[in-house]
Design a protein around this motif. Structure first.
Motif, PDB file in Angstrom:
ATOM      1  N   ALA A  84       0.816  -1.220   0.000  1.00  0.00           N
ATOM      2  CA  ALA A  84       0.000   0.000   0.000  1.00  0.00           C
ATOM      3  C   ALA A  84       0.847   1.265   0.000  1.00  0.00           C
ATOM      4  O   ALA A  84       0.498   2.255  -0.652  1.00  0.00           O
ATOM      5  CB  ALA A  84      -0.931  -0.005   1.200  1.00  0.00           C
ATOM      6  N   PHE A  85       1.975   1.241   0.714  1.00  0.00           N
ATOM      7  CA  PHE A  85       2.798   2.449   0.800  1.00  0.00           C
ATOM      8  C   PHE A  85       3.310   2.866  -0.577  1.00  0.00           C
ATOM      9  O   PHE A  85       3.335   4.058  -0.892  1.00  0.00           O
ATOM     10  CB  PHE A  85       3.981   2.262   1.760  1.00  0.00           C
ATOM     11  N   ILE A  86       3.724   1.901  -1.382  1.00  0.00           N
ATOM     12  CA  ILE A  86       4.242   2.241  -2.714  1.00  0.00           C
ATOM     13  C   ILE A  86       3.150   2.936  -3.524  1.00  0.00           C
ATOM     14  O   ILE A  86       3.392   3.988  -4.130  1.00  0.00           O
ATOM     15  CB  ILE A  86       4.771   1.000  -3.448  1.00  0.00           C
ATOM     16  N   HIS A  87       1.957   2.385  -3.538  1.00  0.00           N
ATOM     17  CA  HIS A  87       0.863   2.999  -4.290  1.00  0.00           C
ATOM     18  C   HIS A  87       0.505   4.372  -3.720  1.00  0.00           C
ATOM     19  O   HIS A  87       0.223   5.312  -4.475  1.00  0.00           O
ATOM     20  CB  HIS A  87      -0.367   2.086  -4.290  1.00  0.00           C
ATOM     21  N   PHE A  88       0.545   4.484  -2.405  1.00  0.00           N
ATOM     22  CA  PHE A  88       0.262   5.766  -1.765  1.00  0.00           C
ATOM     23  C   PHE A  88       1.258   6.827  -2.211  1.00  0.00           C
ATOM     24  O   PHE A  88       0.888   7.929  -2.619  1.00  0.00           O
ATOM     25  CB  PHE A  88       0.297   5.601  -0.243  1.00  0.00           C
ATOM     26  N   ARG A  89       2.548   6.476  -2.156  1.00  0.00           N
ATOM     27  CA  ARG A  89       3.583   7.445  -2.525  1.00  0.00           C
ATOM     28  C   ARG A  89       3.523   7.761  -4.023  1.00  0.00           C
ATOM     29  O   ARG A  89       3.700   8.909  -4.425  1.00  0.00           O
ATOM     30  CB  ARG A  89       4.957   6.915  -2.119  1.00  0.00           C
ATOM     31  N   VAL A  90       3.233   6.771  -4.851  1.00  0.00           N
ATOM     32  CA  VAL A  90       3.057   7.021  -6.286  1.00  0.00           C
ATOM     33  C   VAL A  90       1.901   8.007  -6.489  1.00  0.00           C
ATOM     34  O   VAL A  90       2.008   8.962  -7.270  1.00  0.00           O
ATOM     35  CB  VAL A  90       2.810   5.709  -7.068  1.00  0.00           C
ATOM     36  N   GLY A  91       0.803   7.793  -5.772  1.00  0.00           N
ATOM     37  CA  GLY A  91      -0.340   8.702  -5.872  1.00  0.00           C
ATOM     38  C   GLY A  91       0.011  10.120  -5.452  1.00  0.00           C
ATOM     39  O   GLY A  91      -0.422  11.094  -6.084  1.00  0.00           O
ATOM     40  N   GLN A  92       0.802  10.243  -4.410  1.00  0.00           N
ATOM     41  CA  GLN A  92       1.225  11.573  -3.969  1.00  0.00           C
ATOM     42  C   GLN A  92       2.091  12.248  -5.040  1.00  0.00           C
ATOM     43  O   GLN A  92       1.923  13.428  -5.314  1.00  0.00           O
ATOM     44  CB  GLN A  92       2.013  11.480  -2.668  1.00  0.00           C
ATOM     45  N   CYS A  93       3.017  11.469  -5.615  1.00  0.00           N
ATOM     46  CA  CYS A  93       3.872  12.034  -6.672  1.00  0.00           C
ATOM     47  C   CYS A  93       3.028  12.484  -7.853  1.00  0.00           C
ATOM     48  O   CYS A  93       3.222  13.590  -8.382  1.00  0.00           O
ATOM     49  CB  CYS A  93       4.907  11.006  -7.131  1.00  0.00           C
ATOM     50  N   GLN A  94       2.114  11.625  -8.273  1.00  0.00           N
ATOM     51  CA  GLN A  94       1.263  11.966  -9.411  1.00  0.00           C
ATOM     52  C   GLN A  94       0.453  13.234  -9.109  1.00  0.00           C
ATOM     53  O   GLN A  94       0.295  14.104  -9.968  1.00  0.00           O
ATOM     54  CB  GLN A  94       0.317  10.805  -9.748  1.00  0.00           C
TER      55      GLN A  94
END
Length: 139
Positions: A84-94
């Protein structure tokens, strides 16, 4: 000292630097660890962790493109899609890069994997606003 011991030592040094907000120093140390890994497919767990850590450090420095590159690369490794953290951080970057639809997709994946808690746990960074998510995606 064998390669795995060296990698572990670099990881610990990088963690210490990250904890001291020396993100560039942490990235440099973690890159040394990555350079020691001859076959990334053999040591994918270490590569995954290092790429996520590097991406997280770039994010902390507001280097969203570099962060996103590292995190998206990490998603190519086994079990990364369930983190979940990877997807969360990707979402923040996007989100920071203005890619709102991609951001929502990644944040929704994070939510599906970890629930609302993932947002509450990372809200203190000030880079992502929970009300943005809740207004765009009905949780």
């Amino acid at each position: 000292m064998d390669i795995h011991d060296q990698i572990e030592q670099y990881c610990e040094q990088g963690n210490d630097l990250f904890d001291e907000d020396d993100f560039l120093g942490a990235i440099a140390i973690w890159q040394k660890a990555l350079d020691l890994i001859v076959d990334p497919n053999e040591d994918w767990n270490e590569v995954l962790w290092l790429k996520v850590s590097i991406g997280d450090s770039f994010y902390m420095m507001d280097e969203y493109e570099k962060s996103l590159d590292s995190l998206l690369d990490a998603l190519n490794y086994p079990e990364a899609n369930e983190n979940a953290f990877i997807h969360f951080r990707v979402g923040q970057c996007q989100y920071q890069l203005g890619n709102i639809e991609s951001s929502q997709n990644s944040l929704l994946k994070a939510y599906m994997l970890a629930g609302k808690e993932i947002f509450d746990e990372h809200e203190e960074e000030g880079k992502f606003y929970y009300d943005f998510l809740s207004s765009k995606i009905k949780l």
